[in-house]
Design a protein around this motif. Structure first.
Motif, PDB file in Angstrom:
ATOM      1  N   GLU A  69      80.552 -68.881  47.628  1.00 47.83           N
ATOM      2  CA  GLU A  69      79.761 -67.805  48.210  1.00 47.83           C
ATOM      3  C   GLU A  69      78.278 -68.021  47.938  1.00 47.83           C
ATOM      4  N   LYS A  70      77.456 -67.600  48.888  1.00 49.34           N
ATOM      5  CA  LYS A  70      76.004 -67.751  48.783  1.00 49.34           C
ATOM      6  C   LYS A  70      75.365 -66.361  48.764  1.00 49.34           C
ATOM      7  N   PHE A  71      74.402 -66.202  47.858  1.00 50.47           N
ATOM      8  CA  PHE A  71      73.691 -64.939  47.719  1.00 50.47           C
ATOM      9  C   PHE A  71      72.196 -65.212  47.830  1.00 50.47           C
ATOM     10  N   THR A  72      71.502 -64.344  48.548  1.00 48.97           N
ATOM     11  CA  THR A  72      70.106 -64.584  48.923  1.00 48.97           C
ATOM     12  C   THR A  72      69.159 -63.698  48.123  1.00 48.97           C
ATOM     13  N   GLY A  73      68.005 -64.263  47.785  1.00 47.80           N
ATOM     14  CA  GLY A  73      66.952 -63.514  47.112  1.00 47.80           C
ATOM     15  C   GLY A  73      65.583 -63.970  47.594  1.00 47.80           C
ATOM     16  N   ILE A  74      64.556 -63.300  47.119  1.00 52.80           N
ATOM     17  CA  ILE A  74      63.177 -63.594  47.515  1.00 52.80           C
ATOM     18  C   ILE A  74      62.390 -64.001  46.276  1.00 52.80           C
ATOM     19  N   VAL A  75      61.624 -65.082  46.410  1.00 49.98           N
ATOM     20  CA  VAL A  75      60.729 -65.501  45.328  1.00 49.98           C
ATOM     21  C   VAL A  75      59.498 -64.596  45.339  1.00 49.98           C
ATOM     22  N   GLN A  76      59.175 -64.076  44.190  1.00 51.72           N
ATOM     23  CA  GLN A  76      58.016 -63.192  44.086  1.00 51.72           C
ATOM     24  C   GLN A  76      57.285 -63.449  42.781  1.00 51.72           C
ATOM     25  N   PRO A  77      55.996 -63.134  42.759  1.00 53.79           N
ATOM     26  CA  PRO A  77      55.253 -63.330  41.513  1.00 53.79           C
ATOM     27  C   PRO A  77      55.787 -62.402  40.433  1.00 53.79           C
ATOM     28  N   ARG A  78      55.745 -62.902  39.208  1.00 59.58           N
ATOM     29  CA  ARG A  78      56.225 -62.067  38.101  1.00 59.58           C
ATOM     30  C   ARG A  78      55.310 -60.878  37.892  1.00 59.58           C
ATOM     31  N   ARG A  79      54.003 -61.055  38.144  1.00 61.31           N
ATOM     32  CA  ARG A  79      53.054 -59.956  38.024  1.00 61.31           C
ATOM     33  C   ARG A  79      52.126 -59.936  39.227  1.00 61.31           C
ATOM     34  N   SER A  80      51.775 -58.740  39.665  1.00 59.54           N
ATOM     35  CA  SER A  80      50.769 -58.552  40.718  1.00 59.54           C
ATOM     36  C   SER A  80      50.036 -57.249  40.409  1.00 59.54           C
ATOM     37  N   SER A  81      48.741 -57.226  40.678  1.00 65.48           N
ATOM     38  CA  SER A  81      47.926 -56.068  40.281  1.00 65.48           C
ATOM     39  C   SER A  81      46.899 -55.747  41.350  1.00 65.48           C
ATOM     40  N   ASP A  82      46.622 -54.437  41.492  1.00 64.22           N
ATOM     41  CA  ASP A  82      45.479 -53.961  42.253  1.00 64.22           C
ATOM     42  C   ASP A  82      44.376 -53.657  41.243  1.00 64.22           C
ATOM     43  N   LEU A  83      43.261 -54.372  41.341  1.00 64.48           N
ATOM     44  CA  LEU A  83      42.195 -54.281  40.345  1.00 64.48           C
ATOM     45  C   LEU A  83      41.046 -53.430  40.874  1.00 64.48           C
ATOM     46  N   GLY A  84      40.619 -52.476  40.044  1.00 61.98           N
ATOM     47  CA  GLY A  84      39.488 -51.627  40.406  1.00 61.98           C
ATOM     48  C   GLY A  84      38.673 -51.281  39.183  1.00 61.98           C
ATOM     49  N   PHE A  85      37.618 -50.474  39.377  1.00 62.07           N
ATOM     50  CA  PHE A  85      36.740 -50.045  38.290  1.00 62.07           C
ATOM     51  C   PHE A  85      37.261 -48.746  37.690  1.00 62.07           C
ATOM     52  N   ALA A  86      37.169 -48.647  36.350  1.00 65.94           N
ATOM     53  CA  ALA A  86      37.602 -47.424  35.677  1.00 65.94           C
ATOM     54  C   ALA A  86      36.730 -46.239  36.076  1.00 65.94           C
ATOM     55  N   ASP A  87      35.441 -46.481  36.280  1.00 64.35           N
ATOM     56  CA  ASP A  87      34.516 -45.445  36.753  1.00 64.35           C
ATOM     57  C   ASP A  87      33.874 -45.942  38.047  1.00 64.35           C
TER      58      ASP A  87
END
Length: 388
Positions: A69-87
């Motif tokens: 049997e074959k099972f499918t998945g998607i390769v994805q980055p271990r981490r991803s972030s939206d970066l912005g300024f605290a103020d």
């Protein structure tokens, strides 16, 4: 005499001539039929039709089925972030753009911090002022203590001097805290990369006013990729965390180490999520589709047959023909089976089949129930054995 009596009548000789013409035609027709005889003699209609030659395989029923049997998945980055300024604030500089690769700690963007730096200078001045006041208060305490020892002042004067010194010390700490707060605000006025990656989005330009917390960049980690694959609970329990497994992608095989198995069956998919770490992130890109192949044995009586041996039946069943002996020859007997597993040009079936049955595997459109057949071993019969 009337006109009717004068009409000529056919003579006896004309009648004989007509009969002779008919006889000659019949004779010619008979000669034509006789001329169609074969070289072996006159044409004879056989009472028994010639058996139809068909290819067959001998059934070898097995007690279990090895499913791949074959099972499918998607390769994805271990981490991803939206970066912005605290103020929020006006953007003074953007140092990267979409597609740029960045390193850990690299400064990506900065705000205009002139007002903050001016406030910091003022806060540092207040710290120095508070320190000077504290030094004066401590000198006063020493003088009051000396005078009290000589009997010139009371204990209350000494206590008042000590209180003033403590107040001056508190002012120092307050001024230092305010200065530290401004330093933090200045540090937060820049965006730094939290890990190595690639910029996938940029939402502002220089000079724009960035609201507090608004995403300026989208960063995706490139050094670490993972694949999440959903498996049935019974198969997921057979995997060993830390073990390296081979995943298949469009670009070839990929080694991945099993990091974890959640052990929780997701309600929507009815599967358990397994997480694999791609050992070499350069061999595949984020978003690629990967497949994990797993084999398991199922207790199921049946055998593999070429799909050419099957014809679609009713109620999800399939029909086939078996060559059975009868009166010194062979005839086609129909049977119904159920397809358990399909694998390209073959299928594993179960049903009305016994060991040794000769199953017709081709030309089903020419076969009818009870038809006389002449079975012959199929050229590729060995390829349909239980070994697959």
């Amino acid at each position: 005499m009337s006109d009717y009596d004068r009409t000529p009548r056919p003579s006896f000789l004309k009648g004989l001539l007509f009969i002779a013409v008919i006889a000659v035609g019949v004779a010619l027709l008979a000669m034509f039929v006789l001329s169609q005889r074969s070289s072996e003699g006159p044409l004879v209609i056989s009472e028994e039709p010639t058996p139809l030659a068909v290819d067959v395989v001998v059934a070898d029923v097995q007690s279990s089925l090895a499913l791949d049997e074959k099972f499918t998945g998607i390769v994805q980055p271990r981490r991803s972030s939206d970066l912005g300024f605290a103020d929020g604030g006006r953007i003074a500089a953007l140092n990267v753009d979409v597609g740029d690769r960045v390193t850990d700690g690299q400064i990506l963007a900065v705000l205009d911090t002139r007002a903050l730096r001016s406030q910091l200078a003022s806060a540092e001045a207040r710290v120095n002022e508070a320190r000077a006041s504290h030094a004066l208060a401590m000198n006063t305490v020493e003088r009051q203590q000396t005078l009290m020892a000589r009997g010139h002042v009371s204990q209350q004067r000494v206590d008042e001097a000590l209180a003033q010194a403590a107040t001056a010390d508190a002012r120092i700490e307050a001024a230092k805290a305010q200065a530290d707060t401004l330093r933090v605000q200045i540090d937060l006025a820049s965006i730094t990369a939290p890990y190595p990656g690639v910029i996938t989005a940029r939402n502002f330009d220089e000079g724009a006013i960035a609201p507090q917390g608004a995403p300026v960049f989208a960063l995706v980690e490139t050094g670490s990729l993972e694949a999440r694959i959903g498996l049935p609970a019974n198969l997921a329990s057979t995997l060993e965390p830390g073990q390296v497994y081979t995943l298949q992608s469009d670009n070839g095989p990929i080694d991945a180490r099993l990091r974890s198995v959640t052990g929780v069956i997701e309600a929507g998919q009815r599967s358990v999520t397994t997480v694999f770490d791609i050992t070499d992130a350069t061999t595949v890109s984020a978003g690629a589709v990967v497949r994990l192949s797993l084999s398991r044995d199922v207790e199921e009586n049946g055998l593999w047959l070429p799909v050419s041996a099957l014809a679609e039946g009713q109620r999800g069943l399939w029909s086939l023909y078996i060559a059975v002996p009868q009166d010194g020859g062979w005839v086609a007997r129909p049977g119904l089976v159920e397809v358990v597993q399909s694998d390209g040009e073959r299928a594993f079936v179960r049903g009305a089949i016994s060991d040794g049955d000769r199953i017709i595997i081709d030309g089903l459109q020419r076969v009818a129930p009870g038809q006389a057949v002449a079975p012959r071993p199929a050229p590729m019969a060995a390829s349909y054995s239980s070994e697959g």
